[in-house]
Design a protein around this motif. Structure first.
Motif, short mmCIF file in Angstrom:
data_model
loop_
_atom_site.label_atom_id
_atom_site.label_comp_id
_atom_site.label_asym_id
_atom_site.label_seq_id
_atom_site.Cartn_x
_atom_site.Cartn_y
_atom_site.Cartn_z
N ASP A 11 11.71 6.92 0.54
CA ASP A 11 11.48 8.03 1.45
C ASP A 11 10.17 7.85 2.21
OD1 ASP A 11 13.84 9.27 0.71
OD2 ASP A 11 12.88 10.71 -0.65
N LEU A 12 9.15 7.37 1.52
CA LEU A 12 7.86 7.15 2.16
C LEU A 12 7.95 6.03 3.19
CD1 LEU A 12 5.11 8.48 2.01
CD2 LEU A 12 4.42 6.76 0.35
N ILE A 13 8.67 4.98 2.88
CA ILE A 13 8.87 3.89 3.84
C ILE A 13 9.64 4.41 5.05
CG2 ILE A 13 10.10 1.70 4.22
CD1 ILE A 13 9.23 0.95 1.32
N LYS A 14 10.63 5.26 4.81
CA LYS A 14 11.40 5.86 5.91
C LYS A 14 10.47 6.64 6.84
CE LYS A 14 15.05 7.89 4.46
NZ LYS A 14 15.97 8.89 3.90
N GLU A 15 9.55 7.41 6.26
CA GLU A 15 8.59 8.17 7.07
C GLU A 15 7.72 7.24 7.90
OE1 GLU A 15 8.22 11.43 7.56
OE2 GLU A 15 9.89 11.88 6.24
N GLN A 63 0.82 -1.20 0.00
CA GLN A 63 0.00 0.00 0.00
C GLN A 63 0.86 1.26 0.00
OE1 GLN A 63 -2.28 -1.05 3.44
NE2 GLN A 63 -3.93 -1.96 2.24
N ILE A 64 1.97 1.23 0.73
CA ILE A 64 2.91 2.36 0.73
C ILE A 64 3.45 2.56 -0.69
CG2 ILE A 64 5.14 3.21 1.55
CD1 ILE A 64 4.49 1.78 4.23
N LYS A 65 3.77 1.46 -1.36
CA LYS A 65 4.27 1.53 -2.74
C LYS A 65 3.22 2.18 -3.65
CE LYS A 65 5.87 -1.43 -6.50
NZ LYS A 65 6.19 -2.80 -6.90
N LEU A 66 1.97 1.76 -3.52
CA LEU A 66 0.89 2.31 -4.34
C LEU A 66 0.68 3.80 -4.07
CD1 LEU A 66 -1.64 -0.64 -4.05
CD2 LEU A 66 -0.31 0.00 -6.08
N ASN A 82 9.11 9.28 -3.80
CA ASN A 82 10.13 8.24 -3.71
C ASN A 82 9.66 7.21 -2.69
OD1 ASN A 82 12.55 6.97 -2.34
ND2 ASN A 82 13.54 7.99 -4.06
N GLU A 83 9.54 5.96 -3.13
CA GLU A 83 9.03 4.90 -2.26
C GLU A 83 9.88 4.71 -1.01
OE1 GLU A 83 8.21 0.10 -2.43
OE2 GLU A 83 8.42 1.19 -4.30
#
Length: 103
Positions: free
Chosen positions: A65-69, A51-54, A62-63
């Motif tokens: 960066d979002l995962i880091k958040e 879901q984070i990827k989507l 940037n995927e």
């Protein structure tokens, strides 16, 4: 992502609102239930990695960066939940180095 310190969910909500999109529009585009996206935005549910990827793809983020958040939220909530002090981060950093060296 926004420079303002905010939770993962708050940042997603801000992105959606800045794009003047409804929960239903974004949820439909990324293929998840509207109520689930609302819960993610309110930090009531955690998104899966997929879901984070989507979400990253939809908002052209940037995927990694979002995962880091997302992971930083998890760490912050855990430290608050355990009423630990920030020294725990130093210990964790040492353990990460130790574990990487063992590989």
């Amino acid at each position: 992502m926004s420079r303002t310190i905010a939770t993962f969910g708050e940042q997603i909500r801000l992105l959606r609102e800045e794009a003047t999109l409804s929960l239903r529009e974004v949820a439909g585009q990324i293929g998840i239930d509207t109520s689930l996206l609302g819960k993610i935005e309110r930090n009531k549910r955690q998104p899966t990695k997929e879901q984070i990827k989507l979400i990253a793809q939809f908002f052209k983020l940037n995927e990694k960066d979002l995962i880091k958040e997302f992971i930083s939220d998890q760490i912050a909530y855990k430290i608050l939940e355990e009423e630990a002090d920030l020294d725990i981060l130093k210990v964790a950093e040492m353990k990460i180095k130790y574990l990487k060296d063992r590989r």
